[in-house]
Design an enzyme around this catalytic site. Structure first.
Site, PDB file in Angstrom:
ATOM      1  N   GLY A 162       0.782  -1.098   0.055  1.00 17.15           N
ATOM      2  CA  GLY A 162       0.007   0.094  -0.155  1.00 17.15           C
ATOM      3  C   GLY A 162       0.764   1.173   0.005  1.00 17.15           C
ATOM      4  N   ASN A 163       2.059   1.292   0.518  1.00 16.78           N
ATOM      5  CA  ASN A 163       3.083   2.544   0.600  1.00 16.78           C
ATOM      6  C   ASN A 163       3.413   2.821  -0.698  1.00 16.78           C
ATOM      7  OD1 ASN A 163       4.580   0.236   0.460  1.00 16.78           O
ATOM      8  ND2 ASN A 163       6.232   1.065   1.488  1.00 16.78           N
ATOM      9  N   LYS A 207      -3.468  -9.989  -1.211  1.00 14.12           N
ATOM     10  CA  LYS A 207      -3.156  -9.629  -2.478  1.00 14.12           C
ATOM     11  C   LYS A 207      -1.612 -10.516  -2.883  1.00 14.12           C
ATOM     12  CE  LYS A 207       0.170  -6.029  -1.241  1.00 14.12           C
ATOM     13  NZ  LYS A 207       1.527  -6.760  -1.314  1.00 14.12           N
ATOM     14  N   LYS A 218       2.632 -12.937   3.552  1.00 15.90           N
ATOM     15  CA  LYS A 218       3.649 -12.809   2.466  1.00 15.90           C
ATOM     16  C   LYS A 218       4.533 -13.879   2.725  1.00 15.90           C
ATOM     17  CE  LYS A 218       3.768  -7.640   3.054  1.00 15.90           C
ATOM     18  NZ  LYS A 218       2.304  -7.679   3.410  1.00 15.90           N
ATOM     19  N   LYS A 221     -12.132 -10.321   8.010  1.00 20.88           N
ATOM     20  CA  LYS A 221     -11.553  -9.446   7.649  1.00 20.88           C
ATOM     21  C   LYS A 221     -12.458  -7.987   7.818  1.00 20.88           C
ATOM     22  CE  LYS A 221      -8.101  -7.263   5.351  1.00 20.88           C
ATOM     23  NZ  LYS A 221      -6.662  -7.096   5.717  1.00 20.88           N
TER      24      LYS A 221
END
Length: 315
Positions: free
Chosen positions: A11-12, A216, A278, A132
């Site tokens: 997102g960054n 994602k 991740k 979520k």
């Protein structure tokens, strides 16, 4: 032969911590990201496929839907449609920024954004256990009223108010995978699977959007398999993975073998809502046959790809 890398942007890459989220702020962040991606393409001669997060953008869209419905009586769009909106929005910004950066360097290359649907299993256990949080915060009374009216599941979220929760099913693959594969083979720079893709299930031979959120990075790993990537690189706001993160005995991981990282994962070193997915995505990629999975900071992308920094997971 050039190697192929799938880059999963955190997102960054689009919105920095503390920013309001104006178009100008987001576009400036994307331009900085585009410069690094073009460095990878031109200086390191990689074939690049890009995916990205969309959490803040979808959150804003859900707020806009909520306000439009309650203030102006405009029917709110479902969550899968908001996901598609965000894919178009972010894809447009990344696509334009990369094209402009290439042109500044005297290079013409085709760049394409694919609105991507991600297949999930309608019997995935996640649908029975929504977890979520999405969308705006509500007071308890309003949240429970909306839950009754719309069939939502709502929870109290860490003392900040009440929120809707939705399932987060495991991605199985992308409907548009053959299109993405074809474009990559034709040397397009492809942006796809934004926000994990739009979750869809198959019913009676038809696709149907569902109210859910797909991680994602897990979806990015599926994308990496589909395009036969050599390297899967996750760029985030920390420069790799760590054991005992935030504790006095914190230890950052550099080059790690598959068996070792699997042991750390199974021991619970990585939080479910942050580094856990991740690491799981990286494990899946290497087990599939990938050469290397990388977790690194956004501003260290080139150095990480060269193996100089970040967490490098190998067979």
């Amino acid at each position: 032969m050039r190697k192929r890398v799938v880059i999963a942007l955190g997102g960054n890459a689009i919105l920095q911590r503390g920013q309001k989220g104006t178009y100008e702020e987001q576009m400036e962040n994307v331009r900085k990201t585009a410069r690094q991606i073009v460095d990878i393409i031109l200086d390191n001669e990689y074939e690049v496929v890009i995916t990205h997060g969309n959490g803040p953008q979808v959150g804003t869209l859900l707020l806009q839907q909520d306000a439009g419905e309650h203030v102006h009586g405009i029917p709110a769009q479902p969550m899968d449609v908001c996901g598609a909106m965000s894919q178009g929005q972010i894809g447009y910004m990344i696509q334009q920024a990369i094209m402009n950066e290439l042109r500044r360097r005297g290079v013409e290359r085709p760049v394409a954004t694919i609105i991507t649907q991600t297949i999930v299993d309608k019997n995935d256990p996640a649908f029975q256990h929504p977890s979520k949080p999405v969308g705006p915060f509500y007071g308890e009374e309003t949240a429970k009223k909306l839950a009754k009216e719309k069939g939502w599941i709502v929870i109290e979220d860490a003392g900040r108010g009440w929120r809707r929760v939705v399932p987060s099913p495991d991605p199985k693959g992308h409907v548009e995978a053959p299109i993405i594969q074809d474009l990559v083979e034709k040397e397009f720079i492809v942006i796809s699977s934004g926000g994990g893709g739009i979750p869809v299930v198959e019913e009676n031979g038809e696709l149907k959007g569902v109210e859910a959120v797909i991680d994602k990075d897990l979806a990015g790993e599926r994308l990496a398999e589909e395009v036969n990537a050599d390297i899967f690189m996750i760029l985030t706001d920390v420069n790799g993975a760590a054991l005992n993160y935030g504790k006095p005995n914190e230890k950052w991981l550099g080059k790690v073998a598959l068996g070792e990282i699997k042991r750390y994962y199974e021991e619970g070193h990585f939080k479910k809502g942050s580094m856990g997915p991740k690491i799981l995505a990286a494990i899946r990629f290497i087990e599939w046959g990938g050469e290397r999975a990388i977790i690194a900071a956004l501003d260290k992308a080139v150095e990480a790809l060269e193996g100089k920094t970040g967490t490098q997971i190998i067979r």
